[in-house]
Design a protein around this motif. Sequence first.
Motif, short mmCIF file in Angstrom:
data_model
loop_
_atom_site.label_atom_id
_atom_site.label_comp_id
_atom_site.label_asym_id
_atom_site.label_seq_id
_atom_site.Cartn_x
_atom_site.Cartn_y
_atom_site.Cartn_z
N GLY A 36 8.56 2.18 3.79
CA GLY A 36 8.20 3.15 2.76
C GLY A 36 7.47 2.54 1.58
O GLY A 36 7.25 3.22 0.57
N LYS A 37 7.06 1.27 1.68
CA LYS A 37 6.40 0.61 0.55
C LYS A 37 5.07 1.27 0.19
O LYS A 37 4.81 1.57 -0.98
CB LYS A 37 6.14 -0.89 0.86
CG LYS A 37 7.38 -1.69 1.18
CD LYS A 37 7.05 -3.18 1.27
CE LYS A 37 6.00 -3.53 2.32
NZ LYS A 37 6.40 -3.15 3.69
N THR A 38 4.23 1.52 1.20
CA THR A 38 2.92 2.11 0.91
C THR A 38 3.07 3.53 0.38
O THR A 38 2.36 3.93 -0.55
CB THR A 38 2.04 2.09 2.18
OG1 THR A 38 1.71 0.72 2.49
CG2 THR A 38 0.75 2.86 1.96
N SER A 39 3.99 4.31 0.92
CA SER A 39 4.23 5.66 0.41
C SER A 39 4.65 5.60 -1.06
O SER A 39 4.18 6.40 -1.89
CB SER A 39 5.31 6.37 1.23
OG SER A 39 4.87 6.57 2.56
N LEU A 40 5.52 4.66 -1.38
CA LEU A 40 5.96 4.51 -2.78
C LEU A 40 4.79 4.12 -3.67
O LEU A 40 4.63 4.66 -4.77
CB LEU A 40 7.07 3.47 -2.86
CG LEU A 40 7.63 3.18 -4.25
CD1 LEU A 40 8.15 4.45 -4.91
CD2 LEU A 40 8.71 2.12 -4.19
#
Length: 264
Positions: A11-15
């Motif tokens: 979920g890093k890129t979404s965050l």
Amino acid sequence: MLGLLGPNGAGKTSLMEIVAGALEFEAGSVRFGDTLALPKDAVGWRRAIGYLPQYFDFPANTTGRELLREFAALMGYTLTGMRPRIEALLERVNLATAADRDCSRYSRGMKQRLAFALALLNDPPLLLLDEPTAGLDPLERGFFRDLLDEVGRERAVILSTHVVEDIARCAQSLAIVDEGRVIYSGGLAQFLNTANNQVWQFEVPESEIEPLVATRRVVVLTSKGRTVHVRMVGTVPAGFAATAQEPTLEDAYVLALEGRIIAP
């Protein structure tokens, strides 16, 4: 600088897209300083951030210098006012001699450096970098780490990556995301201390290595003929003469993903 670590799909890129204002979110808010918040202050927020996304490309038949000028115009700056900054940024990212070449034909490292210059164009107080060293050769990665270390002294930076060495070299604090949850948030030194007395090294016959690897707690394997040197975190299975090792960030990270470090 805050390092944002996590495995692929965590979920890093979404965050990062949420913080950049590029992805709508259903609940909560994102705040920077005492005055700016998303979604309320979207215009002011975009003026305060610089963003280097994980995936991007450049148009053909446009030079690096032209692209910087076009982005400056889109941001509302005049060419006269921005010309000195554009030239300074080209020097800073080591693209001055290639600034008049078609940027769609730049190498991976050159494209990454140009994207970095674009992220710094408005001199933002908050810089968001999503996997800035992914796919780079060792020389380019070294250049970027030096650059990250430099800009991290000038402004707030969130560095999202799965490259543990980038965090160890550049960041002062750390957040780890796994399956959409923050499983650790705190100082880098504090995080390293959580792995004290949980890192071991020992030798094992090659024929016995598979069950150890299956535990997902093996950090390093080094083959020595029919013997394998193992660096492992957590509890060592009975029967191995293991010696304690000084923990690295990678050791502590593996422990965190295995649920052996609890977020404060």
